[in-house]
Design a protein around this motif. Sequence first.
Motif, PDB file in Angstrom:
ATOM      1  N   ASN A   1     -10.429  17.658  17.373  1.00 19.94           N
ATOM      2  CA  ASN A   1     -10.431  18.413  16.122  1.00 19.94           C
ATOM      3  C   ASN A   1      -9.274  17.973  15.081  1.00 19.94           C
ATOM      4  O   ASN A   1      -9.500  18.014  14.085  1.00 19.94           O
ATOM      5  CB  ASN A   1     -10.314  20.005  16.285  1.00 19.94           C
ATOM      6  N   ALA A   2      -8.164  17.745  15.618  1.00 17.21           N
ATOM      7  CA  ALA A   2      -7.194  17.319  14.704  1.00 17.21           C
ATOM      8  C   ALA A   2      -7.405  15.923  14.142  1.00 17.21           C
ATOM      9  O   ALA A   2      -7.183  15.638  13.030  1.00 17.21           O
ATOM     10  CB  ALA A   2      -5.969  17.198  15.572  1.00 17.21           C
ATOM     11  N   TYR A   3      -8.072  15.079  14.789  1.00 17.65           N
ATOM     12  CA  TYR A   3      -8.532  13.759  14.162  1.00 17.65           C
ATOM     13  C   TYR A   3      -9.553  13.925  13.021  1.00 17.65           C
ATOM     14  O   TYR A   3      -9.629  13.359  12.044  1.00 17.65           O
ATOM     15  CB  TYR A   3      -9.033  13.022  15.251  1.00 17.65           C
ATOM     16  N   LYS A   4     -10.479  14.958  13.476  1.00 19.65           N
ATOM     17  CA  LYS A   4     -11.577  15.319  12.583  1.00 19.65           C
ATOM     18  C   LYS A   4     -11.026  15.951  11.318  1.00 19.65           C
ATOM     19  O   LYS A   4     -11.471  15.709  10.091  1.00 19.65           O
ATOM     20  CB  LYS A   4     -12.474  16.203  13.112  1.00 19.65           C
ATOM     21  N   SER A   5      -9.986  16.826  11.441  1.00 19.00           N
ATOM     22  CA  SER A   5      -9.601  17.428  10.341  1.00 19.00           C
ATOM     23  C   SER A   5      -8.569  16.411   9.406  1.00 19.00           C
ATOM     24  O   SER A   5      -8.711  16.481   8.197  1.00 19.00           O
ATOM     25  CB  SER A   5      -8.306  18.545  10.972  1.00 19.00           C
ATOM     26  N   GLU A   6      -8.065  15.293   9.893  1.00 15.11           N
ATOM     27  CA  GLU A   6      -7.184  14.469   9.439  1.00 15.11           C
ATOM     28  C   GLU A   6      -8.271  13.596   8.460  1.00 15.11           C
ATOM     29  O   GLU A   6      -7.739  13.179   7.337  1.00 15.11           O
ATOM     30  CB  GLU A   6      -6.378  13.604  10.085  1.00 15.11           C
ATOM     31  N   MET A   7      -9.194  13.184   9.223  1.00 10.44           N
ATOM     32  CA  MET A   7     -10.239  12.270   8.558  1.00 10.44           C
ATOM     33  C   MET A   7     -10.822  13.080   7.108  1.00 10.44           C
ATOM     34  O   MET A   7     -10.989  12.448   6.116  1.00 10.44           O
ATOM     35  CB  MET A   7     -11.462  11.896   9.291  1.00 10.44           C
ATOM     36  N   ALA A   8     -11.217  14.246   7.459  1.00 12.84           N
ATOM     37  CA  ALA A   8     -11.784  15.169   6.384  1.00 12.84           C
ATOM     38  C   ALA A   8     -10.715  15.262   5.229  1.00 12.84           C
ATOM     39  O   ALA A   8     -11.230  15.291   4.081  1.00 12.84           O
ATOM     40  CB  ALA A   8     -12.329  16.366   6.664  1.00 12.84           C
ATOM     41  N   HIS A   9      -9.756  15.636   5.751  1.00  6.77           N
ATOM     42  CA  HIS A   9      -8.644  15.890   4.599  1.00  6.77           C
ATOM     43  C   HIS A   9      -8.441  14.418   3.712  1.00  6.77           C
ATOM     44  O   HIS A   9      -8.405  14.448   2.457  1.00  6.77           O
ATOM     45  CB  HIS A   9      -7.254  16.157   5.220  1.00  6.77           C
ATOM     46  N   ASN A  10      -8.507  13.233   4.261  1.00  8.48           N
ATOM     47  CA  ASN A  10      -8.270  11.944   3.565  1.00  8.48           C
ATOM     48  C   ASN A  10      -9.280  11.902   2.600  1.00  8.48           C
ATOM     49  O   ASN A  10      -9.300  11.321   1.452  1.00  8.48           O
ATOM     50  CB  ASN A  10      -7.942  10.817   4.613  1.00  8.48           C
ATOM     51  N   ILE A  11     -10.675  12.054   3.184  1.00  6.83           N
ATOM     52  CA  ILE A  11     -11.827  11.947   2.156  1.00  6.83           C
ATOM     53  C   ILE A  11     -11.777  13.056   1.012  1.00  6.83           C
ATOM     54  O   ILE A  11     -12.054  12.615   0.008  1.00  6.83           O
ATOM     55  CB  ILE A  11     -12.961  12.271   3.266  1.00  6.83           C
TER      56      ILE A  11
ATOM     57  N   LYS B   1     -17.656  17.619  -4.441  1.00  5.37           N
ATOM     58  CA  LYS B   1     -17.515  16.663  -3.251  1.00  5.37           C
ATOM     59  C   LYS B   1     -16.024  17.216  -2.687  1.00  5.37           C
ATOM     60  O   LYS B   1     -15.991  17.267  -1.338  1.00  5.37           O
ATOM     61  CB  LYS B   1     -17.463  15.206  -3.839  1.00  5.37           C
ATOM     62  N   PHE B   2     -15.123  17.474  -3.319  1.00  6.66           N
ATOM     63  CA  PHE B   2     -13.947  18.149  -2.991  1.00  6.66           C
ATOM     64  C   PHE B   2     -14.025  19.170  -2.173  1.00  6.66           C
ATOM     65  O   PHE B   2     -13.516  19.329  -1.136  1.00  6.66           O
ATOM     66  CB  PHE B   2     -12.934  18.054  -3.963  1.00  6.66           C
ATOM     67  N   ASN B   3     -14.891  20.192  -2.412  1.00  5.29           N
ATOM     68  CA  ASN B   3     -15.110  21.489  -1.873  1.00  5.29           C
ATOM     69  C   ASN B   3     -15.813  21.522  -0.593  1.00  5.29           C
ATOM     70  O   ASN B   3     -15.280  21.950   0.382  1.00  5.29           O
ATOM     71  CB  ASN B   3     -15.957  22.352  -2.913  1.00  5.29           C
ATOM     72  N   TYR B   4     -16.768  20.352  -0.787  1.00  5.04           N
ATOM     73  CA  TYR B   4     -17.458  20.035   0.668  1.00  5.04           C
ATOM     74  C   TYR B   4     -16.526  19.689   1.754  1.00  5.04           C
ATOM     75  O   TYR B   4     -16.531  20.300   2.703  1.00  5.04           O
ATOM     76  CB  TYR B   4     -18.474  19.097   0.321  1.00  5.04           C
ATOM     77  N   TRP B   5     -16.033  18.710   1.247  1.00  2.00           N
ATOM     78  CA  TRP B   5     -14.961  17.986   2.287  1.00  2.00           C
ATOM     79  C   TRP B   5     -13.832  19.035   2.789  1.00  2.00           C
ATOM     80  O   TRP B   5     -13.045  18.901   3.810  1.00  2.00           O
ATOM     81  CB  TRP B   5     -14.139  16.718   1.932  1.00  2.00           C
ATOM     82  N   GLY B   6     -13.247  19.858   1.731  1.00  2.00           N
ATOM     83  CA  GLY B   6     -12.586  20.758   1.793  1.00  2.00           C
ATOM     84  C   GLY B   6     -12.795  21.645   3.104  1.00  2.00           C
ATOM     85  O   GLY B   6     -11.931  22.477   3.937  1.00  2.00           O
ATOM     86  N   GLU B   7     -14.104  22.122   3.291  1.00  2.17           N
ATOM     87  CA  GLU B   7     -14.797  23.064   4.219  1.00  2.17           C
ATOM     88  C   GLU B   7     -14.652  22.339   5.506  1.00  2.17           C
ATOM     89  O   GLU B   7     -14.611  22.823   6.564  1.00  2.17           O
ATOM     90  CB  GLU B   7     -16.080  23.350   3.657  1.00  2.17           C
ATOM     91  N   GLU B   8     -14.959  20.948   5.461  1.00  2.00           N
ATOM     92  CA  GLU B   8     -14.867  20.278   6.639  1.00  2.00           C
ATOM     93  C   GLU B   8     -13.187  20.543   7.494  1.00  2.00           C
ATOM     94  O   GLU B   8     -13.112  20.387   8.539  1.00  2.00           O
ATOM     95  CB  GLU B   8     -15.281  18.726   6.654  1.00  2.00           C
ATOM     96  N   VAL B   9     -12.356  20.319   6.578  1.00  2.00           N
ATOM     97  CA  VAL B   9     -11.018  20.329   6.861  1.00  2.00           C
ATOM     98  C   VAL B   9     -10.641  21.699   7.589  1.00  2.00           C
ATOM     99  O   VAL B   9     -10.149  21.952   8.442  1.00  2.00           O
ATOM    100  CB  VAL B   9     -10.017  20.191   5.482  1.00  2.00           C
ATOM    101  N   THR B  10     -11.279  22.676   6.691  1.00  2.00           N
ATOM    102  CA  THR B  10     -11.249  24.067   7.343  1.00  2.00           C
ATOM    103  C   THR B  10     -11.747  24.306   8.523  1.00  2.00           C
ATOM    104  O   THR B  10     -11.225  25.161   9.306  1.00  2.00           O
ATOM    105  CB  THR B  10     -11.836  24.853   6.412  1.00  2.00           C
ATOM    106  N   LYS B  11     -12.895  23.610   8.770  1.00  3.52           N
ATOM    107  CA  LYS B  11     -13.568  24.034  10.014  1.00  3.52           C
ATOM    108  C   LYS B  11     -12.780  23.603  11.195  1.00  3.52           C
ATOM    109  O   LYS B  11     -12.900  24.044  12.372  1.00  3.52           O
ATOM    110  CB  LYS B  11     -14.861  23.056  10.021  1.00  3.52           C
ATOM    111  N   TYR B  12     -12.166  22.442  10.970  1.00  5.89           N
ATOM    112  CA  TYR B  12     -11.253  21.728  12.216  1.00  5.89           C
ATOM    113  C   TYR B  12      -9.970  22.036  12.421  1.00  5.89           C
ATOM    114  O   TYR B  12      -8.905  21.377  12.925  1.00  5.89           O
ATOM    115  CB  TYR B  12     -11.826  20.483  12.250  1.00  5.89           C
TER     116      TYR B  12
END
Length: 279
Positions: free
Chosen positions: A225-235, A247-258
């Motif tokens: 999950n840490a890697y997923k969070s980092e990837m989502a954050h970078n996007i 798009k920012f909000n969508y990927w922000g939710e991915e960060v929050t998820k992980y």
Amino acid sequence: MKYILTLLLLWSIGSKAQTELKFDHALIDCEDKWVAFPMNKDSTYNFGFIYLDKMAGLTLNVEGTFKIDAKGNYEAKKIINSSVKHRIPPTKVLAALIPLTKFSELQIKEIPDWLHFYKTSDTDVNRIFRLGFVYNQWDLAEKALINLEKVKAINPKYNGLSFEFAFAYNVLKQYDKAAKVLKEAIVENPKDCLLYKELVYAQLNVKLTDAEETYRDADKNCSDNAYKSEMAHNIAYHYYLLKNKQKFNYWGEEVTKYSKPEDQFSQKLKLMRAEMDKL
């Protein structure tokens, strides 16, 4: 890690005597060399031998301290009946090479007796790979690639080789080369989260939608999950720069998820959201 950084920095300060010692050598360039560090406040110099440990990387064997008397003689105070070794992280601290003419005064040999426990053939693939790894750590990608190419010629399937190649290519901004290497590596190792993370980094510098697709593959195959969070954050950060709020909000939710609220990427996301809310 913090200890050795502090130690090296302490050695780099203090008054400097007029000696033949020239503190102009980067530690990464001092493999198999006796080195001294700038004068301490008590007018002593720490010294030791730098070598490559195949597991620990660039390492300093601390030999002790010495003073330089009025006649220029070196008076050593060596560590007795113990071994003090420190892994050397990337640092800007510079050292001086100890002149061969002073070895007898310091009671040292050009090649320490213990070095054979660590020293292997220059053609040893493990040693060559470790050199490439260490050069990458020090952001010396061109030197890293020289060694990685040697490893590839011996064993193109060497564990971790693809990632080190890609890391070096990314440092050199050769993103297409990095992406090619990583895509091939992921086919063979579809659950390796580190490969996905490095691929996302490369693709963010070429084509944003490719990075999004890679993330989705990672989301299915990667369990970290840490890697997923980092990837989502970078996007998310790239869409933040583009001021694309949807798009920012969508990927922000991915960060929050992980990630947890106290994690670094959650904290960075919070700051970006505050700025995006002003738009």
